[in-house]
Design a protein around this motif. Structure first.
Motif, PDB file in Angstrom:
ATOM      1  N   ARG B 225       0.849  -1.192   0.000  1.00 36.59           N
ATOM      2  CA  ARG B 225       0.000   0.000   0.000  1.00 36.59           C
ATOM      3  C   ARG B 225       0.884   1.241   0.000  1.00 36.59           C
ATOM      4  NH1 ARG B 225      -3.691  -0.619   4.998  1.00 36.59           N
ATOM      5  NH2 ARG B 225      -4.324   1.482   4.470  1.00 36.59           N
ATOM      6  N   ARG B 226       0.356   2.285  -0.581  1.00 35.39           N
ATOM      7  CA  ARG B 226       1.098   3.546  -0.532  1.00 35.39           C
ATOM      8  C   ARG B 226       1.057   4.080   0.898  1.00 35.39           C
ATOM      9  NH1 ARG B 226       1.962   6.386  -5.239  1.00 35.39           N
ATOM     10  NH2 ARG B 226       1.378   8.370  -4.324  1.00 35.39           N
ATOM     11  N   TYR B 262      -0.814   5.050   6.568  1.00 33.39           N
ATOM     12  CA  TYR B 262      -1.419   4.509   5.359  1.00 33.39           C
ATOM     13  C   TYR B 262      -2.652   5.291   4.890  1.00 33.39           C
ATOM     14  CZ  TYR B 262       1.633   0.492   5.936  1.00 33.39           C
ATOM     15  OH  TYR B 262       2.727  -0.312   6.045  1.00 33.39           O
ATOM     16  N   SER B 288       5.939   6.388  -0.284  1.00 27.95           N
ATOM     17  CA  SER B 288       6.247   5.104  -0.928  1.00 27.95           C
ATOM     18  C   SER B 288       5.760   5.112  -2.370  1.00 27.95           C
ATOM     19  CB  SER B 288       5.562   3.963  -0.180  1.00 27.95           C
ATOM     20  OG  SER B 288       4.191   3.975  -0.463  1.00 27.95           O
ATOM     21  N   GLU B 289       6.484   4.428  -3.217  1.00 29.09           N
ATOM     22  CA  GLU B 289       6.097   4.391  -4.632  1.00 29.09           C
ATOM     23  C   GLU B 289       5.766   2.975  -5.082  1.00 29.09           C
ATOM     24  OE1 GLU B 289       5.571   6.816  -6.612  1.00 29.09           O
ATOM     25  OE2 GLU B 289       6.222   8.399  -5.243  1.00 29.09           O
ATOM     26  N   LYS B 291       4.311  -0.427  -6.127  1.00 28.22           N
ATOM     27  CA  LYS B 291       3.023  -0.992  -6.504  1.00 28.22           C
ATOM     28  C   LYS B 291       3.247  -2.493  -6.673  1.00 28.22           C
ATOM     29  CE  LYS B 291       1.439   3.109  -8.862  1.00 28.22           C
ATOM     30  NZ  LYS B 291       1.352   3.742 -10.167  1.00 28.22           N
TER      31      LYS B 291
END
Lengths: 245, 306
Positions: B225-226, B262, B288-289, B291
């Motif tokens: 998750r981002r 989150y 965060s990037e 995926k």
């Protein structure tokens, strides 16, 4: 095992191979009886061709010439189709034990060969009666029924090396080539005094009671037995160990 | 949950090539386990070993808590399988093909075949020979055949291979239905990430014969998750402030003052301000990037899965 045999028979439903094999088994009696009839009626009316001769020749051709490739094709079909139709992976994961699989195929092969043998014998008898060949007796019918069956049984016993090739090569073609080679050797050794050493030729001689005195009969029986046992054991050991891809 | 399928150091070597390399996997009861890997990664070899079709060079396979090779016959009776494109006797109908399985397995339950055909929607194709079936129909018939003996575990190797998009959707629906209604443990392999993502509870990723990772999708989604990561001087105080002022509870506090948040990602500026106003030093703020697809790409060392 009964259920396995039932499924083996079910797999032949609507199969053209069954009809083709019947047609194959008709060739020897038809060829021998019709050729004898034509010869007798047109070329040499004085020469009498008896029932004994047409039975003998039909059995000879069936065991030595027609039988090996015909039964070889059936063997290739029974064992090869599971690879070609990719059904083996399903059978072995149901699971069917690998030895039961080979045994059930061999039983079907035996029944199939016996059926074709009886077709061949029965058609010779029928066409012979139609052609009014002389010398027909109950004793002769029974004697040749025994010889035809003996021929069929011996060719079946010698099917194990052909099974081995079918299982190893997973394809019809090498199996059929092997049976053609065997048939050619049968033809080439027809006049050889040493033919009793070649198992398939010896089988023809045993079935027709024409074993040469060159070697004791036990030698031929032993060679047939050893060939069969080696084929059976190697086929089973190989199939038990081989990975199914 | 107990493991229904468990492999330990499962290895298959062909000559110089190691197809499956010390693979230890664990499929738990009742779950859909997605076995993901690129073509040639070793999925089919592993599955064939699980089904006794290929003998491992070394390693152990336990299914239902028993060693597969010591009790193969009984274990396989409790498993339904479809390995790659299923093969059928094309001169027979669907029912006759299924009858072969039923007879050999000794299934005497009335309507077992009809029931299996109905599940996959082939109940009306009773007279058509299988040779005339489309690939999609054969795949569905393969599932029916795998189900006819009411297995506890279903092992499906690339069941959507060669299917059109509607066929793939139908197959997905069918697999979910089986897991939910029949409570069957399902091991499904695929080289398509999205397929596995939509179906599986747990995923094993195989590459070059090695199981790189075995992870539940819940963990994976969480992991991928981002989030915003803060590194602060007082993480306890920081999370209390987040809870109090932003009503944020979806966070994780890690070592060295790292906090992953989150939710409310757009509020990161205000969060930073709040920390500073409350005498908390902020050493780092990162977004965060990662995926899911990038995660896999990184895991298998370049290229894409599928």
């Amino acid at each position: 095992m009964v259920n396995l045999l039932y499924t083996e028979l079910l797999k032949l439903k609507r199969s053209k191979m069954f009809l083709i094999s019947i047609l194959g088994s008709v060739v020897a009696p038809f060829m021998v009886v019709v050729a004898s009839y034509v010869h007798m009626k047109t070329e040499n009316p004085a020469q009498l061709i008896t029932f004994d001769e047409i039975f003998y020749e039909t059995n000879l051709y069936t065991v030595l010439i027609i039988g090996v490739p015909l039964y070889g094709v059936i063997t290739a079909y029974l064992f090869g189709r599971e690879y070609l139709e990719d059904t083996l992976k399903n059978l072995l994961t149901i699971p069917v034990s690998r030895i039961s699989y080979i045994m059930s195929k061999l039983v079907i092969l035996f029944m199939w060969i016996m059926l074709l043998t009886l077709v061949s014998w029965g058609l010779t008898l029928f066409l012979g009666i139609l052609g009014q060949f002389e010398g027909l007796s109950t004793l002769l019918i029974v004697e040749y029924l025994g010889r035809f069956i003996a021929g069929g049984v011996l060719v079946f016993i010698l099917s194990t090396p052909i099974v081995l090739v079918a299982v190893v090569m997973k394809n019809y073609v090498p199996t059929i080539i092997l049976t053609i080679v065997i048939t050619l050797i049968n033809v080439m050794s027809a006049n050889s005094e040493h033919r009793a050493l070649f198992p398939w030729a010896a089988a023809g001689d045993i079935a027709n009671g024409t074993l040469q005195p060159t070697y004791p009969a036990e030698i031929s029986y032993t060679i047939i037995f050893i060939t069969s046992i080696i084929g059976f054991i190697v086929a089973n050991v190989y199939f038990k160990k081989v990975d199914i891809h | 949950m107990s493991a229904i399928i468990k492999t330990t150091n499962l290895t298959k070597v062909y000559g110089n090539q190691t197809s499956v390399d010390h693979l230890s996997m664990s499929v738990k009861q009742g779950e859909i386990y997605g076995f993901l890997g690129r073509n040639g990664a070793g999925k089919t070899t592993t599955i064939r070993m699980l089904l006794g079709l290929i003998k491992p060079t070394i390693g152990e396979i336990e299914i239902f808590g028993e060693n597969l090779f010591k009790n193969q016959k009984e274990i396989l009776r409790r498993i339904g399988s479809m390995v790659e494109v299923p093969g059928f006797y094309e001169n027979l109908t669907a029912k006759e093909n299924l009858l072969i399985n039923s007879k050999i397995m000794g299934i005497y339950k009335k309507n077992a075949i009809e029931e299996a055909l109905e599940i996959v929607g082939l109940q009306d194709e009773t007279k058509k020979l299988v040779g005339k079936y489309s690939l999609g129909m054969k795949q569905r018939l393969g599932i029916a055949r795998a189900l006819v003996h009411y297995p506890e575990v279903l092992i499906l190797d690339e069941p959507t291979n060669g299917l059109d998009p509607i066929g793939i959707k139908e197959m997905r629906r069918l697999i979910k239905l089986l897991a939910e209604e029949r409570n069957i443990t399902i091991l499904i392999s695929s080289h398509i990430l999205s397929e596995i993502e939509q179906l599986a509870d747990t995923m094993g990723i195989i590459h070059g014969g090695k199981l790189l990772e075995e992870v539940t999708f819940d963990d994976l989604r969480k992991r991928n998750r981002r989030y915003i990561e803060f590194q602060v001087s007082n993480d306890n105080k920081a999370v209390m402030l987040l809870e109090k002022h932003f009503n944020i509870f979806d966070y994780e506090a890690h070592d060295d003052g790292n906090i992953r948040v989150y939710s409310y990602l757009g509020q990161r500026g205000k969060m930073n301000k709040l920390f500073v106003q409350n005498d908390i030093e902020v050493f780092k703020i990162t977004m965060s990037e990662d995926k899911l697809e990038d995660y896999f790409t990184n895991l298998v060392g370049g290229g894409t899965i599928g």
